[in-house]
Design a protein around this motif. Structure first.
Motif, mmCIF file in Angstrom:
data_model
loop_
_atom_site.group_PDB
_atom_site.id
_atom_site.type_symbol
_atom_site.label_atom_id
_atom_site.label_comp_id
_atom_site.label_asym_id
_atom_site.label_seq_id
_atom_site.Cartn_x
_atom_site.Cartn_y
_atom_site.Cartn_z
ATOM 1 N N UNK A 166 -4.355 -1.477 -1.529
ATOM 2 C CA UNK A 166 -3.763 -1.896 -0.256
ATOM 3 C C UNK A 166 -2.265 -1.620 -0.221
ATOM 4 N N UNK A 167 -1.585 -1.805 -1.357
ATOM 5 C CA UNK A 167 -0.153 -1.490 -1.438
ATOM 6 C C UNK A 167 0.091 0.007 -1.280
ATOM 7 N N UNK A 168 -0.739 0.802 -1.934
ATOM 8 C CA UNK A 168 -0.549 2.253 -1.927
ATOM 9 C C UNK A 168 -0.969 2.905 -0.619
ATOM 10 N N UNK A 169 -1.910 2.264 0.095
ATOM 11 C CA UNK A 169 -2.433 2.833 1.333
ATOM 12 C C UNK A 169 -2.354 1.808 2.456
ATOM 13 N N UNK A 170 -1.137 1.424 2.852
ATOM 14 C CA UNK A 170 -0.993 0.407 3.897
ATOM 15 C C UNK A 170 -1.610 0.866 5.215
ATOM 16 N N UNK A 171 -2.276 -0.064 5.872
ATOM 17 C CA UNK A 171 -2.889 0.245 7.152
ATOM 18 C C UNK A 171 -4.253 0.900 7.057
ATOM 19 N N UNK A 172 -4.660 1.291 5.866
ATOM 20 C CA UNK A 172 -5.977 1.914 5.674
ATOM 21 C C UNK A 172 -7.002 0.834 5.358
ATOM 22 N N UNK B 246 -17.584 -8.664 -17.796
ATOM 23 C CA UNK B 246 -16.587 -9.729 -17.868
ATOM 24 C C UNK B 246 -16.782 -10.742 -16.737
ATOM 25 N N UNK B 247 -16.730 -12.038 -17.062
ATOM 26 C CA UNK B 247 -16.855 -13.039 -16.008
ATOM 27 C C UNK B 247 -15.675 -13.035 -15.025
ATOM 28 N N UNK B 248 -14.581 -12.408 -15.388
ATOM 29 C CA UNK B 248 -13.411 -12.330 -14.506
ATOM 30 C C UNK B 248 -13.379 -11.049 -13.683
ATOM 31 N N UNK B 249 -14.503 -10.341 -13.614
ATOM 32 C CA UNK B 249 -14.533 -9.063 -12.905
ATOM 33 C C UNK B 249 -14.102 -9.216 -11.448
ATOM 34 N N UNK B 250 -14.505 -10.283 -10.789
ATOM 35 C CA UNK B 250 -14.114 -10.499 -9.397
ATOM 36 C C UNK B 250 -12.612 -10.591 -9.233
ATOM 37 N N UNK B 251 -11.965 -11.311 -10.146
ATOM 38 C CA UNK B 251 -10.502 -11.412 -10.104
ATOM 39 C C UNK B 251 -9.857 -10.061 -10.363
ATOM 40 N N UNK B 252 -10.411 -9.312 -11.299
ATOM 41 C CA UNK B 252 -9.868 -7.994 -11.621
ATOM 42 C C UNK B 252 -9.959 -7.077 -10.411
ATOM 43 N N UNK B 253 -11.088 -7.137 -9.723
ATOM 44 C CA UNK B 253 -11.259 -6.289 -8.543
ATOM 45 C C UNK B 253 -10.230 -6.643 -7.485
ATOM 46 N N UNK B 254 -10.084 -7.926 -7.163
ATOM 47 C CA UNK B 254 -9.178 -8.303 -6.084
ATOM 48 C C UNK B 254 -7.716 -8.178 -6.481
ATOM 49 N N UNK B 255 -7.359 -8.582 -7.698
ATOM 50 C CA UNK B 255 -5.948 -8.593 -8.086
ATOM 51 C C UNK B 255 -5.451 -7.260 -8.632
ATOM 52 N N UNK B 256 -6.298 -6.532 -9.333
ATOM 53 C CA UNK B 256 -5.831 -5.292 -9.950
ATOM 54 C C UNK B 256 -6.207 -4.037 -9.182
#
Length: 96
Positions: free
Chosen positions: A66-72, A50-60
């Motif tokens: 990062x939300x689930x493991x804050x500070x890690x 998918x050409x949107x793979x980069x967005x999927x990686x960062x947004x999804x």
């Protein structure tokens, strides 16, 4: 603070990321989690190219981790999982 483990990352991907990807005809596979915080994944189905793979990686993926493991420290590494035999076959075709 939760510790970044294979089991916890796998659960997060299954619960939070996989349903979204499935709605687009794709899926994600967790390959490994390193002690340094690298999360190795592979996309399958429609998501693999998918050409949107980069967005999927960062947004999804990264944002959920990062939300689930804050500070890690978390770094997502995408592997394509194409075996060497298939690569060799593709190279032969392209060289002709």
């Amino acid at each position: 603070m939760k510790q970044l483990t294979y089991e916890k990352v796998e659960e997060l991907l299954k619960d939070k990321v996989a349903p979204y990807l499935a709605s687009h005809g794709g899926s994600v596979e967790l390959l490994k989690v390193t002690p340094e915080g690298e999360v190795h994944i592979s996309f399958h189905g429609a998501c693999a190219n998918c050409p949107s793979m980069g967005d999927t990686i960062s947004q999804s993926v990264e944002s959920r981790l990062e939300e689930a493991f804050p500070g890690e420290y978390v770094k997502v590494v995408v592997e394509n999982n194409i075996d060497d035999e298939l690569w060799d076959f593709a190279k032969k075709i392209l060289r002709k």
